[in-house]
Design an enzyme around this catalytic site. Structure first.
Site, PDB file in Angstrom:
ATOM      1  N   ASP A 186      35.285  11.261 -59.306  1.00 57.46           N
ATOM      2  CA  ASP A 186      36.223  12.026 -58.501  1.00 57.46           C
ATOM      3  C   ASP A 186      36.417  11.150 -57.235  1.00 57.46           C
ATOM      4  OD1 ASP A 186      37.844  14.278 -57.946  1.00 57.46           O
ATOM      5  OD2 ASP A 186      36.151  14.849 -56.616  1.00 57.46           O
ATOM      6  N   GLU A 270      41.265   9.894 -62.313  1.00 59.37           N
ATOM      7  CA  GLU A 270      42.393  10.467 -61.891  1.00 59.37           C
ATOM      8  C   GLU A 270      43.333   9.596 -61.716  1.00 59.37           C
ATOM      9  OE1 GLU A 270      42.280  15.135 -60.830  1.00 59.37           O
ATOM     10  OE2 GLU A 270      41.152  13.739 -59.323  1.00 59.37           O
ATOM     11  N   CYS A 323      36.293  25.410 -63.367  1.00 64.15           N
ATOM     12  CA  CYS A 323      34.936  25.555 -63.313  1.00 64.15           C
ATOM     13  C   CYS A 323      34.386  24.893 -64.480  1.00 64.15           C
ATOM     14  CB  CYS A 323      34.291  26.936 -63.679  1.00 64.15           C
ATOM     15  SG  CYS A 323      32.636  27.437 -64.006  1.00 64.15           S
ATOM     16  N   CYS A 344      31.444  33.335 -62.911  1.00 62.43           N
ATOM     17  CA  CYS A 344      30.456  33.264 -63.718  1.00 62.43           C
ATOM     18  C   CYS A 344      29.296  33.094 -63.300  1.00 62.43           C
ATOM     19  CB  CYS A 344      30.904  32.329 -64.989  1.00 62.43           C
ATOM     20  SG  CYS A 344      30.860  30.593 -64.515  1.00 62.43           S
ATOM     21  N   ASP A 351      32.807  18.304 -55.319  1.00 65.42           N
ATOM     22  CA  ASP A 351      33.368  17.053 -55.856  1.00 65.42           C
ATOM     23  C   ASP A 351      32.620  16.696 -57.262  1.00 65.42           C
ATOM     24  OD1 ASP A 351      34.913  16.231 -54.086  1.00 65.42           O
ATOM     25  OD2 ASP A 351      33.365  15.568 -52.787  1.00 65.42           O
TER      26      ASP A 351
END
Length: 369
Positions: A186, A270, A323, A344, A351
């Protein structure tokens, strides 16, 4: 067939420096002359694309009649200037780039020559180049004998150093690696990246570290009379600082990409638009400092050499808002929230959570999820 470039430092004599300066100038002159004529042709036929395609464009040979001093430099360098201009227009017409611009004397000084009938040779710490004859080279590593030299690009930096990039071609068919170890990365403005195992690259932010020293040197430069000896001396000091920052950044990115390549069979990132992020988020300095684009380029070719893969997922994939435990997507998540908390009960570093999601999405594309 595959290509690989080897970059070395050049040490030209005073006479060779003069010829290099003349070649840089001639290449720029021919490029600008051809661009000037092509702009006139473009303005005349821009509404008639068929006529524009059939029109014969000028070549460097045309200018040698009017400017005989062009014959003193490498003709292949002038021919490559024509190819570069053609490529610039091809990119413009395909929408990949803006309209070609004239080359400035202040821009990067470089030219490319090609291997033709053995006119480029390497031997005993020297390289033979067209017109320049034998020129001293600092060859810190050998070029494998099965690598065939295709072209050479000679560059002069702002600090007055000369480098040569030797492009080679060789037969290379990497055996696809069985994918076992996969990691997701990331993008992080502060540390370059955070991986799916929670590790950070800890990028030193070289530009930020040198900012105060750089600002001080630039203030001194602004007080010098432009064009004077003291101005040139200070300009070189500023250029040396910028060069050092660039070298530090490149060295770090090479080492970081090599470590990832050696450890993992596939890396998932990405497909980000860094220019858009720099403008939209107003973090241009931070984004450009860590060199994410350069890092992904290094990572890609290093992985491909070993038969490994770089997986790019859609930039709109909600990696930060999802999540990684239950898959629930948050409606909104501000940049100031550095801890991801889900309904949850899952809590993790923002990150790290995003990197895990990126890895999972990459595994889906690989078909191993």
């Amino acid at each position: 067939m595959a290509n690989k470039a080897y970059k070395f430092r050049l040490y030209p004599t005073q006479e060779q420096e003069q010829l290099l300066a003349k070649t840089f100038g001639c290449v720029r002159f021919v490029y600008n002359k051809m661009l000037e004529e092509r702009i006139q042709i473009y303005e005349k036929f821009k509404d008639d694309k068929e006529a524009l395609k059939q029109h014969k464009f000028p070549t460097p040979a045309k200018y040698k009649r009017d400017f005989p001093w062009l014959k003193e430099v490498d003709s292949l360098a002038l021919a490559n200037a024509q190819l570069n201009l053609q490529k610039a227009f091809t990119n413009f017409f395909s929408g990949r780039a803006g309209f070609p611009k004239f080359k400035s004397r202040k821009a990067k000084q470089s030219y490319t020559t090609n291997m033709v009938n053995g006119n480029i040779k390497l031997a005993d710490g020297s390289i033979k180049l067209p017109k320049l004859k034998w020129i001293k080279i600092k060859q810190h590593r050998d070029i494998p004998p099965h690598h065939m030299i295709k072209s050479c690009t000679i560059t002069k930096t702002k600090t007055g150093k000369y480098f040569i990039s030797i492009l080679t071609e060789y037969e290379h068919q990497p055996v696809p690696k069985e994918i076992e170890n996969v990691v997701g990365l990331d993008f992080s403005m502060n540390t370059l990246y955070v991986d799916s195992e929670g590790k950070r690259a800890n990028y030193p932010r070289f530009y930020r570290q040198a900012l105060e020293k750089l600002a001080r040197a630039q203030r001194v430069l602004s007080r010098r009379r432009k064009g004077s000896n003291r101005w040139h001396k200070q300009r070189r000091k500023v250029a040396q600082l910028h060069e050092k920052i660039a070298n530090q950044r490149q060295d770090f990115l090479h080492k970081a990409s090599r470590q990832l390549t050696n450890r993992y069979d596939a890396v998932v990132i990405e497909d980000l638009n860094m220019k858009g992020m720099a403008q939209a988020l107003r973090f241009g300095q931070s984004i450009h400092d860590n060199g994410w684009g350069m890092f992904t380029t290094f990572l890609q070719y290093k992985l491909e050499e070993q038969g490994k893969k770089l997986i790019k997922i859609d930039k709109w994939f909600p990696s930060s808002k999802m999540c990684s435990c239950c898959g629930r997507v948050k409606v909104s998540l501000s940049l100031s929230e550095r801890l991801f908390c889900c309904e949850c009960g899952f809590v993790a570093d923002r990150d790290t959570n995003a990197a895990i999601n990126i890895k999972k999405e990459g595994l889906k594309q690989l078909g191993t999820a």
